[in-house]
Write an enzyme that holds these catalytic residues in place. Structure first.
Site, PDB file in Angstrom:
ATOM      1  N   SER A 132     -70.036  27.595 -27.914  1.00 20.06           N
ATOM      2  CA  SER A 132     -70.798  28.844 -27.858  1.00 20.06           C
ATOM      3  C   SER A 132     -69.786  29.980 -27.832  1.00 20.06           C
ATOM      4  O   SER A 132     -68.618  29.772 -27.451  1.00 20.06           O
ATOM      5  CB  SER A 132     -71.621  28.872 -26.566  1.00 20.06           C
ATOM      6  OG  SER A 132     -72.157  30.162 -26.335  1.00 20.06           O
ATOM      7  N   TYR A 145     -72.386  29.177 -16.981  1.00 19.72           N
ATOM      8  CA  TYR A 145     -72.467  28.726 -18.376  1.00 19.72           C
ATOM      9  C   TYR A 145     -71.139  28.964 -19.103  1.00 19.72           C
ATOM     10  O   TYR A 145     -70.644  28.095 -19.815  1.00 19.72           O
ATOM     11  CB  TYR A 145     -73.619  29.451 -19.062  1.00 19.72           C
ATOM     12  CG  TYR A 145     -73.871  29.030 -20.487  1.00 19.72           C
ATOM     13  CD1 TYR A 145     -74.156  27.711 -20.796  1.00 19.72           C
ATOM     14  CD2 TYR A 145     -73.833  29.966 -21.527  1.00 19.72           C
ATOM     15  CE1 TYR A 145     -74.394  27.318 -22.117  1.00 19.72           C
ATOM     16  CE2 TYR A 145     -74.075  29.583 -22.840  1.00 19.72           C
ATOM     17  CZ  TYR A 145     -74.355  28.269 -23.132  1.00 19.72           C
ATOM     18  OH  TYR A 145     -74.581  27.886 -24.435  1.00 19.72           O
TER      19      TYR A 145
HETATM   20  C1  8X3 Z   1     -75.573  30.962 -26.116  1.00 14.61           C
HETATM   21  C2  8X3 Z   1     -74.887  32.272 -26.272  1.00 14.61           C
HETATM   22  O1  8X3 Z   1     -74.743  34.643 -25.362  1.00 14.61           O
HETATM   23  O2  8X3 Z   1     -76.473  33.232 -24.426  1.00 14.61           O
HETATM   24  O3  8X3 Z   1     -74.711  29.881 -26.173  1.00 14.61           O
HETATM   25  O4  8X3 Z   1     -74.177  32.850 -23.849  1.00 14.61           O
HETATM   26  S1  8X3 Z   1     -75.082  33.276 -24.907  1.00 14.61           S
END
Ligand code: 8X3
Length: 247
Positions: A132, A145
């Site tokens: 990502s 994340y």
């Molecule tokens: C998803 C992109 O911008 O939501 O992997 O982190 S973000």
């Protein structure tokens, strides 16, 4: 044969369809059998070859058991992953961070460890990791994340170094804003309004098919061409924080 994790929806399902259309026999992995069946049926109805296995990539026993049934594998797409919550670091639940590390780092690790030995028969084994843009920058509320995705990016780069000299291509695709049915909905525990707000006013975020196109393109390059890292964003997202929205 190509194995795709997280293949029951979104980027994984679109990638499975794209690889099947490109002539690969595809094996779909995910936890939800009803969804897997639907994707499998769509591929078969379109003339492709597909089977599925119900699998949680964080369960290493299940991963090993699946791998022991695989005789040869040409392509592995580590796509399963996801975000939980958007809490600031000081308020975040460490349990959520652990779950994100499990699914975004340990899952791909386990699947790659299990399948790589079964990919050595070919002179063009391909391992794709869907990271990502969150693996390449940080943002407020994204700590758990982005930490996990940075870990997955590090895993991918390390693997490429360690397999240097062997016939493996190690490809990282890092998408930015992709409007899939479930990513943001899962992140916000099913809160549709919060999920919709992520994409509000954004003209044409990426679709799962846009990302799948890129994954299939990278895989189908000649065997001496390794797309190390490809960052893919919608035109409306010039950078993580720089998102053009129509009021
Ligand atoms: C998803 C992109 O911008 O939501 O992997 O982190 S973000």
């Amino acid at each position: 044969m190509a194995v795709i994790s997280g293949a029951s929806s979104g980027i994984g399902a679109a990638t499975a369809k794209g690889l099947a259309a490109a002539g690969y026999d595809v094996v779909l992995l995910a936890r939800r059998e009803d969804r897997l069946k639907g994707v499998r049926d769509e591929i078969v109805d379109a003339g492709g070859q597909a089977t599925y296995v119900v699998l949680d990539v964080t369960d290493n026993e299940a991963v090993q058991a699946f791998a022991s049934t695989v005789e040869r594998c040409d392509v592995l797409v580590n796509n399963a992953g996801g975000a939980i919550g958007a809490d600031p670091v000081l308020q975040a639940d460490p349990g959520d961070w652990r779950k994100m590390y499990e699914v975004n780092v340990i899952g791909p690790l386990q699947l790659t460890q299990a399948l790589a030995p079964r990919m050595r028969h070919t002179d063009d084994a391909v391992i794709v990791v869907l990271t990502s843009t969150a693996g390449h920058g940080v943002y407020e509320g994204g700590g758990g994340y982005t930490s996990a995705k940075h870990g997955e990016h590090a895993l991918t780069g390390t693997l490429r170094l360690e397999l240097s000299g062997e016939p493996f291509r190690i490809i990282e695709i890092a998408p930015g804003m992709v409007a899939t049915e479930e990513f943001s909905l899962n992140r916000f525990g099913g809160d549709q309004a919060k999920a919709d707000a992520v994409y509000a006013g954004v003209p044409d975020p990426l679709s799962a098919e846009d990302v799948a196109d890129t994954v299939v393109w990278a895989i189908t390059r000649p065997k001496h061409v390794n797309v190390d890292l490809l960052v893919l964003r919608p035109r409306a997202q010039a950078a993580q924080h720089k998102v053009h929205r129509i009021k």
